[in-house]
Write a protein that holds these residues in place. Structure first.
Motif, PDB file in Angstrom:
ATOM      1  N   SER A 316      46.443 -10.666  55.228  1.00 52.90           N
ATOM      2  CA  SER A 316      47.920 -10.133  55.278  1.00 52.90           C
ATOM      3  C   SER A 316      48.777 -11.288  56.043  1.00 52.90           C
ATOM      4  O   SER A 316      49.917 -11.465  55.362  1.00 52.90           O
ATOM      5  CB  SER A 316      48.070  -9.147  56.405  1.00 52.90           C
ATOM      6  OG  SER A 316      47.388  -8.010  55.837  1.00 52.90           O
ATOM      7  N   ILE A 317      48.479 -12.035  56.903  1.00 43.98           N
ATOM      8  CA  ILE A 317      49.223 -13.116  57.251  1.00 43.98           C
ATOM      9  C   ILE A 317      49.441 -14.200  56.363  1.00 43.98           C
ATOM     10  O   ILE A 317      50.611 -14.882  56.110  1.00 43.98           O
ATOM     11  CB  ILE A 317      48.393 -13.770  58.665  1.00 43.98           C
ATOM     12  CG1 ILE A 317      48.670 -12.627  59.856  1.00 43.98           C
ATOM     13  CG2 ILE A 317      49.331 -15.092  59.061  1.00 43.98           C
ATOM     14  CD1 ILE A 317      49.634 -12.111  60.317  1.00 43.98           C
ATOM     15  N   LEU A 318      48.322 -14.657  55.801  1.00 48.70           N
ATOM     16  CA  LEU A 318      48.366 -15.720  54.637  1.00 48.70           C
ATOM     17  C   LEU A 318      49.396 -15.305  53.498  1.00 48.70           C
ATOM     18  O   LEU A 318      49.936 -16.085  52.829  1.00 48.70           O
ATOM     19  CB  LEU A 318      46.962 -16.354  54.299  1.00 48.70           C
ATOM     20  CG  LEU A 318      46.126 -17.157  55.263  1.00 48.70           C
ATOM     21  CD1 LEU A 318      44.858 -17.411  54.728  1.00 48.70           C
ATOM     22  CD2 LEU A 318      46.920 -18.446  55.517  1.00 48.70           C
ATOM     23  N   GLY A 319      49.012 -14.035  53.228  1.00 49.58           N
ATOM     24  CA  GLY A 319      49.743 -13.515  52.030  1.00 49.58           C
ATOM     25  C   GLY A 319      51.019 -13.180  52.257  1.00 49.58           C
ATOM     26  O   GLY A 319      51.812 -13.095  51.415  1.00 49.58           O
ATOM     27  N   THR A 320      51.720 -13.190  53.221  1.00 47.91           N
ATOM     28  CA  THR A 320      53.039 -13.414  53.550  1.00 47.91           C
ATOM     29  C   THR A 320      54.010 -14.305  53.445  1.00 47.91           C
ATOM     30  O   THR A 320      55.153 -14.331  53.211  1.00 47.91           O
ATOM     31  CB  THR A 320      53.163 -12.654  55.111  1.00 47.91           C
ATOM     32  OG1 THR A 320      52.465 -11.617  55.327  1.00 47.91           O
ATOM     33  CG2 THR A 320      54.796 -12.269  55.297  1.00 47.91           C
ATOM     34  N   VAL A 321      53.370 -15.309  53.437  1.00 48.75           N
ATOM     35  CA  VAL A 321      53.981 -16.701  53.235  1.00 48.75           C
ATOM     36  C   VAL A 321      54.811 -16.812  51.890  1.00 48.75           C
ATOM     37  O   VAL A 321      55.762 -17.054  51.942  1.00 48.75           O
ATOM     38  CB  VAL A 321      53.007 -18.058  53.138  1.00 48.75           C
ATOM     39  CG1 VAL A 321      53.682 -19.297  52.936  1.00 48.75           C
ATOM     40  CG2 VAL A 321      52.503 -18.131  54.833  1.00 48.75           C
ATOM     41  N   ALA A 322      54.058 -16.416  50.679  1.00 52.62           N
ATOM     42  CA  ALA A 322      54.505 -16.521  49.526  1.00 52.62           C
ATOM     43  C   ALA A 322      55.846 -15.579  49.257  1.00 52.62           C
ATOM     44  O   ALA A 322      56.877 -15.963  48.971  1.00 52.62           O
ATOM     45  CB  ALA A 322      53.505 -16.469  48.487  1.00 52.62           C
ATOM     46  N   PRO A 323      55.615 -14.233  49.540  1.00 54.38           N
ATOM     47  CA  PRO A 323      56.650 -13.406  49.345  1.00 54.38           C
ATOM     48  C   PRO A 323      57.820 -13.662  50.333  1.00 54.38           C
ATOM     49  O   PRO A 323      58.950 -13.458  49.913  1.00 54.38           O
ATOM     50  CB  PRO A 323      56.023 -11.991  49.732  1.00 54.38           C
ATOM     51  CG  PRO A 323      54.618 -12.109  49.531  1.00 54.38           C
ATOM     52  CD  PRO A 323      54.217 -13.607  49.986  1.00 54.38           C
ATOM     53  N   LEU A 324      57.560 -14.172  51.617  1.00 53.12           N
ATOM     54  CA  LEU A 324      58.680 -14.483  52.193  1.00 53.12           C
ATOM     55  C   LEU A 324      59.385 -15.653  51.694  1.00 53.12           C
ATOM     56  O   LEU A 324      60.668 -15.847  51.575  1.00 53.12           O
ATOM     57  CB  LEU A 324      58.260 -15.026  53.955  1.00 53.12           C
ATOM     58  CG  LEU A 324      59.219 -15.064  54.913  1.00 53.12           C
ATOM     59  CD1 LEU A 324      60.340 -14.193  55.077  1.00 53.12           C
ATOM     60  CD2 LEU A 324      58.640 -15.493  56.255  1.00 53.12           C
ATOM     61  N   SER A 325      58.718 -16.718  51.270  1.00 51.77           N
ATOM     62  CA  SER A 325      59.347 -17.935  50.951  1.00 51.77           C
ATOM     63  C   SER A 325      60.272 -17.628  49.709  1.00 51.77           C
ATOM     64  O   SER A 325      61.110 -18.213  49.271  1.00 51.77           O
ATOM     65  CB  SER A 325      58.230 -19.160  50.578  1.00 51.77           C
ATOM     66  OG  SER A 325      58.847 -19.951  50.038  1.00 51.77           O
TER      67      SER A 325
END
Length: 752
Positions: A316-325
């Protein structure tokens, strides 16, 4: 009930069995047996938990690879290259969602509850990461995958709702009074995640309809840009600078017109990013609350539930980087104060969001009815359903645009600070000229405007984004320059023309097979190389240098043949050449024969070449008599290779019929090397045309990858193209240049 409690229960029963009646004792024994049986059934649950954690890891790894790929190429909107929506990924996701799917397995402790609701947060992250991958699919594939995703999400939502109703999510109420507050929160959090998953599913469906229409709009604009790019290109032998500009123009069209790029720029992607961030934030709070109780797991999954929780939390932490970016990257692609104000002031729903539904609404019903009344009822029902779907679509888009305002307001603050800083520098007399647009830069931006593809005509691409795209293509070309084929370049410098193309094979030599096979560049090169390395008394360094040069050259010959000689008759010959070259390069064999060892028994070059010719003829004869038993494909490979060897060997004997006995092995090796170099040079004159062809492809989903291949190929071969540009081409039409037999006939007819 675990094994420790069973042991204690058995001990208590044995100590008090004298005071129990026969009926009570029998009942207790049944309860113990049932508990023992239940404990036996629950033993595999630990392994199932490990299986869930591994499946979660397989979801995380492609997400991580996409992140690394985006950082490496400075694509901070992180296109979905490895983590995409397909049957395999859906299967792995379904396994990873086993905990919230589990209807009746009690999850009594805080860690168990955190793992169950944490899986739903992980699913929100997965869906937000998968959204741009919808743009890589055609219509049928998109429909299939959306339906499959919908079934998975709806099943997950229904199962969680059932667990909320039955108390499985709320099952730790009586486990420990200390957990009452956390129990209540897990109930609310589960409901919140259910709502998020349902909204994300609607966003995916809404995006799918938008993607179908957006591809049509982008395709029409791409065709117009492609026509403009073709006007500035000389098709016969364009210069490297012309090719660079052509590749750059198509790179911009492929980048700005990429379905994934356009999807990332949409409000639906921004909204999914906001939901992903919110779900991860809640997940972090849950982990902080659960941290003191990490070892207090009470379900049948035992310690594996902690493994699931930590793995999916990391995902969940790593996967949030792309949607947030993507939320902020989509704004940087199109950001301006005026555009942001229009977004805030009016929530306009563009027509491409509802166009597909409107088309369905206006189309006829495929079902056939003889009754006119049935047709009217069915048509009215269809219109009613689609009107409802259109209204839902509009509501979803408006809601997404409202959610997308969250990063918009943040960007407004950043822009205000940036403009204030620039104004302060001007007031203080600082020399800040980076933002000043010179006439040359304005003209450059204007020239590239034909190649910028946008769904909305009133939306302009930010200059820094255009500059970033232009820099990226130059970066690929510069990186490819460092990988240029140095051995091939030095090998090509040994020849000064293309005369060798007219000498390798003469029409007077009849084929040894009944069927005539066409000539191709690669097979002729491989056959000549085989003859050259079969010559004895040649230094190993010379042989190795020839093999390295030919190996590098065949890489680019393959590009020419696959793009310009792709008919079935040529494909058969090219396949035989690839198989034969693997044998020649690695084992120094020709159709299983160690040519170097056997060649040492001959005393003259004529005997050596004639032996190769005879071997080829005998092999072809055996195949035609069916004395060699093998698959049809292998027999064809032998026939094609033998025919080529026979004709080229006979050509050498005919060409040097008066002096071949007096030609040393070294002299013949040099002559063959020059012939190979001439043939490679002639073939590689087609590279500019190959590069232009790779820039343009009719499949919109593969356009970016194809242009990147063209840029890579241009960077590697720029020096080769420049060196060959000085050589005079034969008097052939552009459509005849890709064929070796046309070159050969041209030289034979022009020779005195």
């Amino acid at each position: 009930m675990n094994s420790i409690s069973l042991f204690q229960l058995r001990k208590n029963v044995e100590s008090n069995c004298t005071s129990l009646s026969d009926g009570s004792l029998s009942l207790l024994e049944k309860l113990i047996d049932q508990a023992d049986q239940q404990n036996k059934f629950s033993k595999p649950m630990v392994w199932i938990g490990i299986y869930i954690a591994i499946a979660s890891l397989f979801c995380i790894l492609p997400i991580l690879v996409d992140l690394l790929h985006g950082f490496k190429n400075k694509n901070y909107w992180f296109p979905c290259k490895y983590f995409t929506l397909n049957a395999a990924s859906l299967t792995v996701i379904a396994v990873a969602m086993k905990l919230p799917m589990d209807l009746n397995n009690p999850m009594p402790s805080q860690v168990d509850q955190a793992a169950k609701v944490g899986s739903m947060a992980f699913m929100c992250t997965i869906m937000a990461n998968l959204l741009p991958s919808l743009a890589t699919m055609d219509g049928k594939e998109l429909l299939t995958n959306i339906i499959a995703l919908g079934i998975l999400v709806i099943t997950l939502v229904v199962n969680v709702c059932i667990q909320i109703q039955t108390g499985v999510v709320n099952n730790n109420k009586h486990y420990n009074p200390t957990y009452d507050i956390v129990t209540y929160n897990s109930f609310l959090i589960a409901i919140l995640y259910v709502a998020m998953l349902f909204v994300l599913l609607m966003i995916h469906t809404c995006s799918a309809f938008m993607i179908l229409k957006s591809k049509q709009i982008l395709e029409s604009k791409y065709k117009a840009g492609h026509k403009i790019a073709l006007k500035d290109l000389e098709l016969r032998q364009p210069t490297v600078e012309k090719l660079k500009q052509y590749v750059s123009n198509h790179w911009i069209m492929a980048g700005t017109g990429s379905p994934q790029f356009v999807t990332v720029c949409s409000a639906t992607t921004s909204a999914s990013g906001v939901i992903c961030v919110v779900s991860t934030f809640i997940h972090v709070i849950i982990m902080l609350l659960t941290r003191p109780y990490m070892k207090l797991y009470g379900s049948d999954y035992k310690w594996s539930v902690l493994m699931i929780l930590l793995t999916q939390f990391t995902g969940s932490i790593l996967g949030t980087v792309a949607p947030l970016s993507r939320c902020f990257a989509s704004l940087s692609f199109k950001v301006s104060i005026k555009w942001i104000w229009n977004q805030i002031r009016v929530f306009k729903v563009e027509s491409y969001y509802t166009h597909k539904l409107s088309d369905w609404k206006q189309s006829s019903v495929p079902l056939k009815f003889s009754s006119r009344r049935c047709k009217i009822v069915l048509h009215d029902l269809k219109v009613l359903i689609l009107d409802f779907c259109i209204d839902i679509q509009i509501m979803v888009v408006v809601a997404c645009k409202m959610a997308a305002l969250i990063p918009v307001f943040f960007v407004i603050g950043v822009l205000c600070c940036s403009h204030s800083w620039k104004w302060l520098n001007v007031v203080c007399g600082a020399s800040y000229n980076m933002s000043v647009k010179t006439p040359a830069r304005l003209q450059h931006t204007k020239d590239l405007s034909h190649y910028i593809l946008q769904l909305q005509d009133d939306m302009q691409l930010a200059e820094r984004t255009l500059k970033s795209i232009s820099i990226s293509v130059n970066r690929v070309i510069r990186r490819a320059e460092k990988q240029r084929p140095n051995n091939l370049m030095m090998f090509l410098e040994e020849s000064r023309g293309f005369e060798g193309v007219g000498k390798y094979n003469v029409p007077q030599i009849l084929p040894i097979t009944e069927e005539k096979y066409v000539d191709c560049w690669s097979l002729s090169i491989v056959t000549l190389t085989t003859i050259a390395i079969s010559l004895p008394s040649i230094q190993n360094s010379m042989v190795d240098r020839l093999l390295r040069s030919v190996s590098e050259g065949l890489t680019y010959v393959t590009h020419v043949e696959e793009n310009l000689n792709s008919s079935d008759e040529y494909a058969i010959i090219q396949k035989a050449a690839r198989r034969l070259w693997l044998e020649v390069e690695v084992y120094h064999k020709w159709l299983g024969i160690k040519v170097q060892n056997l060649a040492h028994q001959f005393y003259t070059t004529q005997e050596n070449v004639k032996w190769l010719s005879d071997i080829a003829k005998n092999m072809a004869t055996l195949v035609e008599r069916n004395d060699i038993k093998s698959s049809d494909d292998s027999l064809l490979h032998v026939l094609v290779s033998a025919n080529s060897m026979y004709r080229i060997a006979q050509t050498i004997l005919v060409s040097y019929h008066a002096s071949i006995d007096y030609v040393s092995y070294e002299e013949l090796f040099v002559k063959l090397s020059l012939m190979i170099s001439d043939i490679l040079a002639a073939c590689l004159t087609n590279l500019p045309r190959v590069i232009t062809m790779k820039c343009h492809t009719s499949v919109i989903e593969k356009r970016e990858e194809s242009v990147q291949t063209a840029a890579q190929l241009l960077g590697e071969t720029m020096q080769i193209i420049n060196s060959l540009a000085d050589r005079e081409l034969p008097s052939l039409n552009p459509d005849e240049l890709p064929f070796i037999d046309q070159w050969r006939d041209c030289f034979l007819h022009s020779s005195p």
